[in-house]
Design a protein around this motif. Structure first.
Motif, mmCIF file in Angstrom:
data_model
loop_
_atom_site.group_PDB
_atom_site.id
_atom_site.type_symbol
_atom_site.label_atom_id
_atom_site.label_comp_id
_atom_site.label_asym_id
_atom_site.label_seq_id
_atom_site.Cartn_x
_atom_site.Cartn_y
_atom_site.Cartn_z
ATOM 1 N N LEU A 39 0.841 -1.201 0.000
ATOM 2 C CA LEU A 39 0.000 0.000 0.000
ATOM 3 C C LEU A 39 0.877 1.252 0.000
ATOM 4 O O LEU A 39 1.940 1.263 0.621
ATOM 5 C CB LEU A 39 -0.895 0.017 1.243
ATOM 6 C CG LEU A 39 -1.965 -1.066 1.321
ATOM 7 C CD1 LEU A 39 -2.723 -0.968 2.642
ATOM 8 C CD2 LEU A 39 -2.935 -0.967 0.152
ATOM 9 N N VAL A 66 -9.152 -0.367 -3.046
ATOM 10 C CA VAL A 66 -8.590 -1.298 -2.078
ATOM 11 C C VAL A 66 -8.827 -0.790 -0.648
ATOM 12 O O VAL A 66 -9.050 -1.563 0.281
ATOM 13 C CB VAL A 66 -7.084 -1.557 -2.372
ATOM 14 C CG1 VAL A 66 -6.248 -0.328 -2.087
ATOM 15 C CG2 VAL A 66 -6.595 -2.748 -1.559
ATOM 16 N N ARG A 100 3.492 3.306 -12.055
ATOM 17 C CA ARG A 100 2.520 3.793 -13.037
ATOM 18 C C ARG A 100 3.254 4.559 -14.128
ATOM 19 O O ARG A 100 4.243 5.224 -13.870
ATOM 20 C CB ARG A 100 1.532 4.757 -12.393
ATOM 21 C CG ARG A 100 0.470 4.102 -11.587
ATOM 22 C CD ARG A 100 -0.431 3.231 -12.446
ATOM 23 N NE ARG A 100 -1.082 2.246 -11.596
ATOM 24 C CZ ARG A 100 -2.039 2.565 -10.746
ATOM 25 N NH1 ARG A 100 -2.448 3.800 -10.664
ATOM 26 N NH2 ARG A 100 -2.567 1.650 -9.991
HETATM 27 P P1 ADP Z 1 -9.142 4.556 -8.299
HETATM 28 O O1 ADP Z 1 -8.579 5.297 -7.147
HETATM 29 O O2 ADP Z 1 -9.099 5.355 -9.560
HETATM 30 O O3 ADP Z 1 -10.489 3.979 -8.025
HETATM 31 P P2 ADP Z 1 -8.375 1.822 -8.334
HETATM 32 O O4 ADP Z 1 -8.786 1.570 -6.959
HETATM 33 O O5 ADP Z 1 -9.272 1.321 -9.422
HETATM 34 O O6 ADP Z 1 -8.135 3.358 -8.557
HETATM 35 O O7 ADP Z 1 -6.911 1.276 -8.527
HETATM 36 C C1 ADP Z 1 -6.304 1.263 -9.769
HETATM 37 C C2 ADP Z 1 -5.400 0.046 -9.913
HETATM 38 O O8 ADP Z 1 -4.275 0.169 -9.041
HETATM 39 C C3 ADP Z 1 -6.068 -1.234 -9.530
HETATM 40 O O9 ADP Z 1 -5.745 -2.200 -10.514
HETATM 41 C C4 ADP Z 1 -5.465 -1.591 -8.191
HETATM 42 O O10 ADP Z 1 -5.422 -2.979 -7.981
HETATM 43 C C5 ADP Z 1 -4.087 -1.015 -8.295
HETATM 44 N N1 ADP Z 1 -3.485 -0.608 -7.032
HETATM 45 C C6 ADP Z 1 -4.104 -0.060 -5.970
HETATM 46 N N2 ADP Z 1 -3.236 0.212 -4.974
HETATM 47 C C7 ADP Z 1 -2.024 -0.144 -5.440
HETATM 48 C C8 ADP Z 1 -0.710 -0.119 -4.881
HETATM 49 N N3 ADP Z 1 -0.481 0.369 -3.657
HETATM 50 N N4 ADP Z 1 0.310 -0.580 -5.649
HETATM 51 C C9 ADP Z 1 0.067 -1.066 -6.875
HETATM 52 N N5 ADP Z 1 -1.128 -1.136 -7.459
HETATM 53 C C10 ADP Z 1 -2.186 -0.680 -6.750
#
Ligand code: ADP
Ligand code: MG
Length: 767
Positions: free
Chosen positions: A268, A303, A463
């Motif tokens: 996280l 998440v 990203r």
């Molecule tokens: P949003 O804030 O736009 O709703 P999401 O919750 O859909 O974003 O998250 C975008 C993507 O990033 C998802 O595929 C999620 O699994 C992934 N993700 C979330 N937290 C992390 C993290 N800490 N590290 C890597 N990937 C993450």
């Protein structure tokens, strides 16, 4: 004596009241007094004629330079023209008449100054006002009256209309002010502390100022009223909320949440951890949490929500996740079910020990599936229930609803939030609201003033940046061919692409901008505006209709100019399939598809068996397909800034660089084009949301709680009056904490009641 609630006609008479009501919707004394001048002219200071725009109703102060009178061709009357000037520019006043108009030459003599009011147009390259109303400022005959009307140095110029001129409004205001009987709602001590003048004084000063300083003083006081009343309402709401109890759901060691955390495939971010701790603590408390979680597109809000939901399930409760569209609800259902794996397989082979179930409840479920979902929610078998506003319907019951998560807040109004909250029975559920549209602090303090705020400022590591380019299709048609080539290249590399259009197309929408154009829901679905209010039963239409900033006016402009209708999904998909993208796997997605086809299209795209998804803004929020790397937005000028930012957030979610191409035919110097350039220039959602806000009326920003046709905020600008709003918030909070019912301030309590009544009336009217 007249009070604010009195009908205008009783005070100024039917004749004067009628055009105020019909043209400006001003019906009460209060309405009229809140119709503030648009600007002030200084007596003797001429209006800058170069600033006038075609189509506007204007009132200008100018000097008559010359007059001419000539018979019309065919001898059917005469044309009288007076050219007036501001010293530099000129504008022609044109009067047609059946007979001769010699008398006008006597009245409108060169050298005289007056106020002229009418609609600006251009005729043979010359600016004109056809048949303007006028009021001469110093004409011989009219001298006495003009002197009386305009004794003041400063002349208010009102937003006027064809039926009623600025000075007619001024006259009515004057009558009303003379008989006004008004109680000042602002507590004495607060007025004193901030050097505010009285309300009656301020109303007089804004309408009939003695000088500019008078205007300023009055505006300051009236802004305070707006900010303070609103903050008092919000403070009352916050206090009322703390009076509710909620079931505390502290984290349970060895529960689902622990297992989930251990299995997380990533670390996280710091922001996610901090927000997580705060939320964890608040859910453990015996008062309901009211928290707004804002974070850039892709910052990983879901998440956090899942973790909060699991904590509640561990504590024996249920959580509901409310999504604005079926597409997003279905996606959440898929991805959360997947992420939870065995944790969500209660009663199934391979389910974990304390496993729960996830249910999906949307408006389009078949009868059997719906019954099953309802049962799982009501019996408590489903710890997590995901859905659209179908969750708000009356038949939906929960065994023990402990947490409500609302994704992409701007689609849900306060009313929806309340409806869901009410489902928790006695205690209230904790509420977590999520939005990807960053909200400037002042907006947060007003629109979301009853929520605490957490912000995710960083994106998860790894990203890729999104490169955004404006493609000027009008100036450089061959660029468009290059766009399609570029998509082909992405697909060749195994990636996928979105092509977003403002309209669905097909015969049902008759080629107009309506069916699915970005003109439906709010002034800008991408902004924190709440304009995209969900109407019960309009789910899927809303999917597409929500959002574009392109208001009806803008469409009217373009259509009047004979421009083509906006690009449509169905037309473009067929064209691409035949031509530039022949051989690629294309699929369309839009709100008119039956739910199962929509679902199938999304699934196929997510699974990688579709290369190019040609779609409307249904993909705007939340859709998450990491392998999609490129997005083309057709007629991008039809979308709002925040909306474009949201849209492009769909690409660059994986490790490959994202590409967003904004195709437009807008001219290089058009306002809409500058908006696109701004989007291309920055990935900072905060900057963009400010930009969006600057370009919109405040009322549009405030969401359903505030966005009546007449927002209660007239003078306050959320971006500029940050300091004042902050002060008003502090004062209001202090006052209301000490005296929640405002028993000691009856005038204030009455003013708040009036405000809420007006809002309620407008809300009902809209619904
Ligand atoms: P949003 O804030 O736009 O709703 P999401 O919750 O859909 O974003 O998250 C975008 C993507 O990033 C998802 O595929 C999620 O699994 C992934 N993700 C979330 N937290 C992390 C993290 N800490 N590290 C890597 N990937 C993450
Ligand atoms: Mg999301």
């Amino acid at each position: 004596m007249a009070i604010l609630a009195d009908p205008l006609r009783l005070v100024i008479g039917d004749k004067a009241a009628k055009p105020l009501a019909s043209a400006l919707d001003l019906r009460t004394v209060g309405d009229l007094l809140r119709h503030y001048p648009r600007r002030y002219d200084t007596r003797g200071e001429l209006t800058d004629l170069a600033s006038l725009r075609d189509g506007e109703y204007v009132t200008v102060q100018a000097e008559i330079a010359k007059v001419t009178s000539r018979p019309m061709r065919g001898g059917r009357g005469s044309i009288f023209e007076a050219t007036v000037t501001d010293g530099r520019g000129q504008i022609v006043l044109t009067f047609f008449a059946r007979g001769r108009q010699n008398w006008r030459e006597k009245v409108l003599a060169p050298g005289l100054r007056g106020l002229f009011s009418g609609q600006v147009s251009t005729f043979r390259g010359k600016r004109q006002l056809a048949h303007p109303d006028y009021e001469l400022l110093d004409a011989g005959d009219d001298a006495d009256r003009a002197a009386a009307e305009y004794a003041a140095e400063v002349i208010p110029v009102y937003p006027a209309a064809k039926e009623i001129t600025s000075w007619q409004i001024a006259r009515s205001v004057r009558i009303v002010l003379d008989v006004l009987d008004i109680e000042d709602p602002m507590p004495r001590a607060i007025s004193r502390r901030h050097g505010l003048c009285g309300l009656a004084d301020a109303l007089r000063g804004i309408h009939r100022p003695i000088d500019r300083a008078d205007v300023q003083r009055s505006v300051q006081r009236l802004k305070w009223d707006e900010a303070f009343l609103l903050q008092a309402v919000l403070a009352q709401r916050r206090i009322a909320a703390t009076a509710y109890s909620a079931t505390p759901r502290p984290r349970v060691a060895g529960g689902l949440l622990d297992t989930f955390d251990r299995g997380l495939p990533f670390e996280l971010t710091i922001g996610q951890q901090l927000a997580g701790v705060t939320i964890c603590d608040e859910i453990a408390f015996d008062h309901p949490m009211h928290r707004l979680l804002q974070g850039e597109v892709g910052s990983g809000k879901t998440v956090i929500a899942v973790r909060a939901m699991l904590q509640v399930v561990d504590g024996g409760g249920q959580a509901a996740l409310l999504a604005p569209t079926e597409v997003l609800a279905a996606q959440h259902f898929r991805s959360i079910t997947e992420q939870l794996g065995p944790l969500a397989q209660a009663g199934q082979l391979g389910g974990a020990e304390r496993a729960t179930r996830v249910a999906l409840l949307t408006g389009s479920l078949g009868a059997a599936a719906r019954r099953r979902a309802l049962l799982e929610a009501a019996s408590g078998t489903a710890g997590i229930v995901i859905g659209t506003h179908a969750l708000l319907e009356e038949g939906v019951q929960f065994a023990d609803l402990g947490l409500v998560v609302i994704d992409e807040q701007h689609r849900f109004g306060v009313e929806q939030r309340d409806a869901l909250r009410d489902k928790a029975g006695e205690g209230r559920p904790h509420v977590l609201v999520m939005t990807a549209t960053p909200i400037p602090r002042t907006v947060a303090m007003t629109v979301f003033g009853d929520l605490e705020i957490s912000t995710l400022t960083e994106l998860p590591a790894g990203r890729s940046p999104i490169a955004t380019h404006v493609v000027p299709a009008a100036e450089k048609p061959h660029y468009l061919a290059r766009v399609w080539e570029r998509l082909r290249e992405e697909v060749t590399q195994g990636r996928q692409c979105y092509v977003v259009c403002p309209r669905i197309g097909g015969e049902q929408d008759g080629g107009g901008p309506d069916g699915g154009g970005p003109d439906g829901g709010g002034p800008d679905g991408g902004g924190p505006d709440g304009g995209g209010q969900l109407r019960p039963g309009a789910d899927e239409k809303d999917d597409d209709g929500l959002g574009g900033r392109a208001g009806e006016d803008e469409f009217a402009d373009r259509d009047a100019a004979g421009t083509r209708p906006p690009v449509a999904v169905l037309d473009l998909a067929a064209e691409l399939e035949r031509g530039p993208l022949a051989g690629l796997r294309l699929t369309v997605l839009h709100g008119r598809l039956p739910p199962d086809e929509k679902e199938a299209a999304m699934l196929a795209f997510a699974a990688g068996s579709v290369d190019v998804l040609v779609t409307t803004t249904v993909v705007e929020v939340g859709v998450d397909v990491p392998n999609a790397t490129a997005m083309v937005v057709m007629d991008a000028d039809r979308f709002g800034v925040s909306q474009l930012h949201q849209l492009r957030g769909r690409v660059g979610r994986g490790s490959h660089e994202g590409l967003c191409l904004l195709v437009t035919e807008a001219e290089a110097d058009a306002r809409s084009r500058r908006r696109l350039d701004a989007v291309a220039a920055t990935l900072d959602g905060f900057k963009l949301s400010r930009l969006d806000l600057e370009q919109r009326r405040e009322g549009d920003v405030l969401g359903s709680a505030q966005a009546g046709r007449r927002s209660s905020l007239r003078l306050l600008t959320l971006l500029k009056d940050e300091k004042l709003i902050g002060l008003a918030r502090t004062e209001a909070t202090e006052l209301v904490s000490a005296d929640p019912a405002l028993a000691g301030e009856p005038a204030l309590a009455a003013a708040i009641r009036g405000l809420l009544d007006r809002e309620r009336a407008e809300y009902l009217e809209k619904a």
